[in-house]
Each structure stands twice: as C-alpha cells, then as structure tokens.
Design an enzyme around this catalytic site. Structure first.
Site, PDB file in Angstrom:
ATOM      1  N   SER A  39      -9.012   9.804 -17.390  1.00 14.64           N
ATOM      2  CA  SER A  39      -8.132  10.146 -16.261  1.00 14.64           C
ATOM      3  C   SER A  39      -7.903  11.644 -16.168  1.00 14.64           C
ATOM      4  CB  SER A  39      -6.786   9.431 -16.421  1.00 14.64           C
ATOM      5  OG  SER A  39      -6.229   9.701 -17.688  1.00 14.64           O
ATOM      6  N   ASN A 126       1.987   6.130 -24.813  1.00  8.53           N
ATOM      7  CA  ASN A 126       2.633   5.223 -23.861  1.00  8.53           C
ATOM      8  C   ASN A 126       3.989   5.745 -23.406  1.00  8.53           C
ATOM      9  OD1 ASN A 126       0.395   3.731 -24.377  1.00  8.53           O
ATOM     10  ND2 ASN A 126       1.433   2.097 -25.514  1.00  8.53           N
ATOM     11  N   THR A 171      13.596   0.810  26.648  1.00  6.37           N
ATOM     12  CA  THR A 171      13.503  -0.346  25.760  1.00  6.37           C
ATOM     13  C   THR A 171      12.279  -1.096  26.267  1.00  6.37           C
ATOM     14  OG1 THR A 171      14.911  -1.725  27.162  1.00  6.37           O
ATOM     15  CG2 THR A 171      16.027  -0.507  25.421  1.00  6.37           C
ATOM     16  N   HIS A 172      11.513  -1.642  25.369  1.00  2.99           N
ATOM     17  CA  HIS A 172      10.224  -2.271  25.731  1.00  2.99           C
ATOM     18  C   HIS A 172       9.311  -1.284  26.449  1.00  2.99           C
ATOM     19  CE1 HIS A 172      12.502  -6.026  24.988  1.00  2.99           C
ATOM     20  NE2 HIS A 172      13.452  -5.413  25.677  1.00  2.99           N
ATOM     21  N   LYS A 299      -9.491  19.179  27.642  1.00  7.44           N
ATOM     22  CA  LYS A 299      -8.655  18.426  26.715  1.00  7.44           C
ATOM     23  C   LYS A 299      -7.915  19.279  25.693  1.00  7.44           C
ATOM     24  CE  LYS A 299      -9.166  14.445  25.683  1.00  7.44           C
ATOM     25  NZ  LYS A 299      -8.861  13.053  25.836  1.00  7.44           N
ATOM     26  N   ASN A 301      -5.863  17.854  22.456  1.00 10.90           N
ATOM     27  CA  ASN A 301      -5.491  16.592  21.813  1.00 10.90           C
ATOM     28  C   ASN A 301      -4.430  16.794  20.735  1.00 10.90           C
ATOM     29  OD1 ASN A 301      -7.400  15.242  23.379  1.00 10.90           O
ATOM     30  ND2 ASN A 301      -9.028  15.707  21.912  1.00 10.90           N
ATOM     31  N   TYR A 333       2.909  -1.838 -22.418  1.00 12.71           N
ATOM     32  CA  TYR A 333       1.969  -0.961 -21.721  1.00 12.71           C
ATOM     33  C   TYR A 333       0.593  -1.611 -21.597  1.00 12.71           C
ATOM     34  CZ  TYR A 333      -1.168   2.808 -20.541  1.00 12.71           C
ATOM     35  OH  TYR A 333      -2.119   3.561 -19.912  1.00 12.71           O
ATOM     36  N   GLN A 338      -2.628   3.379 -15.815  1.00  3.68           N
ATOM     37  CA  GLN A 338      -3.276   4.669 -15.565  1.00  3.68           C
ATOM     38  C   GLN A 338      -3.596   4.815 -14.070  1.00  3.68           C
ATOM     39  OE1 GLN A 338      -5.944   6.521 -18.501  1.00  3.68           O
ATOM     40  NE2 GLN A 338      -7.588   6.168 -17.026  1.00  3.68           N
ATOM     41  N   LYS A 341      -1.476   6.896 -10.986  1.00  7.37           N
ATOM     42  CA  LYS A 341      -1.393   8.331 -10.702  1.00  7.37           C
ATOM     43  C   LYS A 341      -1.980   8.750  -9.372  1.00  7.37           C
ATOM     44  CE  LYS A 341      -0.950   8.975 -15.458  1.00  7.37           C
ATOM     45  NZ  LYS A 341      -1.051   7.486 -15.578  1.00  7.37           N
TER      46      LYS A 341
HETATM   47  N1  ARG Z   1      -3.954   8.021 -19.662  1.00  8.20           N
HETATM   48  C1  ARG Z   1      -3.067   6.966 -19.990  1.00  8.20           C
HETATM   49  C2  ARG Z   1      -2.245   6.561 -18.760  1.00  8.20           C
HETATM   50  O1  ARG Z   1      -2.283   7.261 -17.829  1.00  8.20           O
HETATM   51  C3  ARG Z   1      -2.144   7.396 -21.079  1.00  8.20           C
HETATM   52  C4  ARG Z   1      -1.594   6.297 -21.894  1.00  8.20           C
HETATM   53  C5  ARG Z   1      -2.686   5.663 -22.654  1.00  8.20           C
HETATM   54  N2  ARG Z   1      -2.197   4.784 -23.653  1.00  8.20           N
HETATM   55  C6  ARG Z   1      -3.002   3.971 -24.266  1.00  8.20           C
HETATM   56  N3  ARG Z   1      -2.473   3.222 -25.166  1.00  8.20           N
HETATM   57  N4  ARG Z   1      -4.253   3.862 -23.962  1.00  8.20           N
HETATM   58  O2  ARG Z   1      -1.592   5.552 -18.715  1.00  8.20           O
END
Ligand code: ARG
Length: 485
Positions: A39, A126, A171-172, A299, A301, A333, A338, A341
């Site tokens: 990641s 974690n 309205t509408h 135009k 836009n 966890y 992951q 994100k």
């Molecule tokens: N990159 C992981 C995440 O975003 C970090 C935590 C990973 N923990 C693990 N036990 N593999 O969640």
C-alpha cells in the site's frame, strides 16, 4: 534454500518486507503478490501522521522506562532526518517494505540502529495504522471545515447583494411562488452549515486514540495511553482494543458527511446549470469555470458545476465502498481495512477541490489592488423577474387576499382557479386582468388587490420567520454573518 531458520539475520533486518517477519517464511512473494498487497504508493500520504504517532509513542515508552532516554533521543533525531528527507523528496519508498509504516521504521533503524528497532515495542501496525488514519483525517476535517466556512461566506455575500431580486420559486420545477434570490442562496447556506456541524461531530469520534491496543488484545508493557492521547491532542483513548484496531466507522461516518455535502453541491450545480442555460438566462458564471465546444462556436458550457455533479457520484460510491468493506469482517483487524485508504483519500481531495472552486465561482476572487472580490456569479435580475411573472406565481396571494376577506381557504382556492383559467385564456398575468373582471370572480375584490398580485407585494407578504420577505432575509443574513465572522 532461500531463507531458513539457520540464516543469520542481516545487519539491516528491515531491508525487505519478508525480513520484517523473518525466519518463518520459506519463500519470497512474487512481484504480483507484492504489488497486490502493498500500500506504500498510496499510504505514504500518511507519513506525517505516522511520524507524529511514533514520536508520541516513543516519548511515552521513555517516560515509562520501557526504553531509555538515549533511545528516545535517537528516535527523535532519526525521525527529524526522515522528515527532512521526505520533505525534500529524497526519501526512497520501497514497494518491498509494503507500507508507509514499515518504510519509515526501516529507514529509522538504518539511521539509528537498535533504538529504531525498539520503537515498535508495545505497538502493532494494527493500532498504528488506525492511529495514523485518525490523525490524518482529523487534520483534513479541519481544512474542510474551514472551506465550508468560506463557501458559506461567499454565498452570504452574494445573497446580501440580491435580497430584493425576485426569481420564480419552483416546486416540481413548475413556477410556484416568487422568492428572493438572496433567500434562495441562503437555503444552501443552511445546508452547508449543517454539513459543517456534521464534520465537527464526526471529528469528535475520529479524535480518539487506538494506539496501545497493539495487535488486538492490548500489550504486556506498562503503557500510559492517556499520555500519548494528550500529546497527540486527542480527546480520549479507545476503550476496547479489539474495537480500536478493527472498526473504521469513523471513516465511514466522515464519508457519509462528505457524500451528503457533495449532494448539496450537486443540487446547487444542477440549479446553476439550469439558470445559465439560454432558456432561463438567470445567471452567468465567469468564463474560467466554463469551456467551449470544439464544434459549436457559440457554446459556453458549465463544466465545473457539471463535473461537481458527476463527482458527487464518485464520492457517494466511495461511501458504498467503505461501508461494504466493513461488512462481514470478523474481529479484529483484517487486511481488508487497507482498502479504506484510497476511497478516503479521494473523498477528501474531491471534496476540498470542489469546495474551493465553488467558493470562488460563487463569490469571486479577491482583487488585491481594490480589496474587492471580483468575478463571482453574475445575476440577470430582469430575466429572473420576467420568469417570475410567467406562471401565475401570485395566485396563492389572491387566495390569501380572499381569505382575509372572510372566505374559507378552499373556496378562495377554487375562485382563484377560475381567475387563473380566465387569465390563461386572455394570455395575461392575474395582475393584468381589469378590476371589473376580477370582481366578476368575487365581489369583495377591490383596488388594493393589485398590491398583493405584484411580485414585490407577494414577497413582502411572506414575513414569517424563515420566509422570503426581504425583512426576514435580512434578519437571516445578520444571523449568518455574526456566526461566520
Ligand atoms: N498497511 C496496513 C493497512 O493499511 C497496515 C496494517 C497491517 N497490519 C497487518 N497485520 N498486516 O491496514
């Protein structure tokens, strides 16, 4: 044999990820699996939060006598260098080291040796990642709250200049009753005010510390979690280690608040798009927010509002992604998390950009030479008023007039329907019917009826709290200005 229990650990154990959990593994990951599971190329964005969390953790470890003051000093020094390296763009992020956490820790160990290896005492990735995401999101919520304030100010300033401008309220999407353009804009101020309140509310639950929960069950070291929370400016400590490392409800809540805010932006966008079409001709937005067509030279836009409307789908989609991500995960966890994100990052980026653009598109840009904002929404008051004169927007006012003369509302409603029908046949507005004709519908109609059939009379008459009468709109403006000052 590539890796066996007889292999001696290298000097720099965290050079690659496999070495982070070492001896147990008998074969390395394939490149595809590495790419699939890592990641770092998106979560490196959390680096500041990661270092902030690590420094607070290290400070507490040292205060509790779990690591030495010397190790703590080394960690601080190493982290200062890493910060400088990342800021200068010289830090080498390694896919092999999976994520931001292992990358930074590995570099720390490279820089300061054993002290770096002691940082992870009483901690797991974690609780580390849950802490990082919270710290990062807290900062972004603060930025977003500021931007929501700016957008509200832009709308309030624009509303203030157009309290007396009348447009048809729909309205509408059928002409309903005349409203003040200022009043219409203040409706959005209310929405964005609630969005800001939601953000503030979410922030309270984001700003709680998971660190010290370790992998899932807590840790055997005598940690002082309250101390870490205090030094990170967090309002409290997560009270259950399993919950702390596993739930991402705070991110989901944030996404829901962001999605709702984008929905408000999207509704506003839809109106801007309609208003600037030739058929309405109510407003103009500055050229820099529009584009031309490659084939039709005439135009202009409204790309920005259209894109904002489109991006709303994307933010709503992220909410669906996050909430679905959580569903079905057993405690505690799981690596699924992951995946929180990218949607979260994209939600934040999209919302921030959209709010910034809208503040400027509505309210204009400050001209430093004059100290005045320029280039905001241009309003064609005449076109708005002309549109309000179509569609019998003051029919309700005539009914109210008759009620004041003693008619029950339902009868007044029926009487006015006849009058509207006659006006449609004649192709005129109610206010253009001669008094004698109006009196044909009800004998109690007198000369003063024309006051209430006018747009301005209709507007002024709606003088209840929250209504569109200019006096009410001015009172609301004063309230918002005091609040946003
Ligand atoms: N990159 C992981 C995440 O975003 C970090 C935590 C990973 N923990 C693990 N036990 N593999 O969640």
């Amino acid at each position: 044999m590539s890796n066996s229990s007889t292999t001696q650990p290298s000097h720099n154990q965290l050079d690659t990820k496999a070495q982070a959990w070492s001896a147990l593994f008998s074969e390395p990951m394939s490149d595809l699996v590495k790419r699939y599971t890592s990641s770092v190329f998106f979560d490196k964005r959390l680096w500041q939060a990661d270092i902030m969390g690590s420094l607070a953790h290290a400070e507490m470890l040292s205060a509790q006598g779990i690591i030495s003051a010397q190790d703590h000093a080394s960690i601080e020094k190493g982290m200062a260098q890493i910060t400088a390296e990342i800021e200068a763009g010289g830090f080498e992020w390694k896919l092999d080291l999976e994520d931001v956490h292992l990358n930074i820790e590995a570099r720390l160990t490279q820089l300061v040796g054993d002290a770096g290896k002691r940082l992870h005492t009483g901690r797991s990735r974690n609780d580390q990642v849950a802490t990082d995401v919270r710290l990062w999101l807290r900062g972004e919520i603060d930025v977003i709250s500021g931007l929501l304030g700016e957008l509200q100010k832009s709308l309030v300033e624009t509303a203030e200049r157009h309290v007396e401008v009348i447009l048809p309220g729909f309205t509408h999407l059928q002409v309903a009753q005349p409203v003040s353009f200022g009043h219409h804009l203040l409706a959005y101020v209310e929405m964005f005010k609630r969005d800001a309140e939601r953000m503030a509310d979410v922030r309270r639950r984001v700003n709680v510390l998971p660190l010290g929960s370790a992998a899932l069950a807590g840790t055997t070291y005598p940690l002082d979690r309250e101390r870490v929370a205090r030094s990170l400016g967090m309002e409290g400590v997560c009270q259950n280690s399993l919950d702390a490392v596993s739930d991402r409800d705070f991110a989901i809540e944030f996404s829901a608040a962001a999605a709702l805010c984008m929905v408000h932006i999207s509704r506003f966008s839809e109106e801007l798009i309609l208003w600037m079409s030739q058929n309405f001709g109510f407003i103009k937005i500055a050229d820099r927010f529009t584009t031309g067509s490659s084939i039709m030279p005439q135009k202009k836009n409204p790309d920005v509002p259209e894109l904002a409307r489109g991006k709303t789908g994307r933010v709503v989609g992220h909410l669906m992604g996050l909430i679905t991500l959580m569903k079905g995960q057993p405690l505690a966890y799981n690596k699924d998390n992951q995946e929180d994100k990218e949607p979260l990052f994209d939600t934040v980026d999209t919302l921030k950009d959209t709010l910034r653009i809208f503040s400027e598109m509505v309210g204009g840009q400050l001209n430093p030479a004059t100290g005045v904002k320029e280039g905001g929404i241009g309003v064609n008051a005449e076109a708005m008023e002309r549109a309000a004169l179509k569609g019998y927007a003051t029919a309700t006012d005539l009914a109210d007039y008759l009620v004041k003369k003693g008619l029950p509302f339902r009868d007044a409603h029926e009487t006015v329907a006849h009058a509207v029908k006659a006006a449609i046949t004649e192709g005129v507005d109610l206010s253009e019917l001669p008094l004698a004709t109006l009196q044909g519908f009800h004998p109690q109609i007198e000369q003063d009826v024309f006051e209430c059939l006018s747009l301005r009379g209709s507007l002024n008459a709606r003088n209840t709290l929250g209504g569109t009468a200019p006096a009410q709109v001015r009172a609301q403006l004063a309230r918002h200005k005091a609040r946003l000052a």
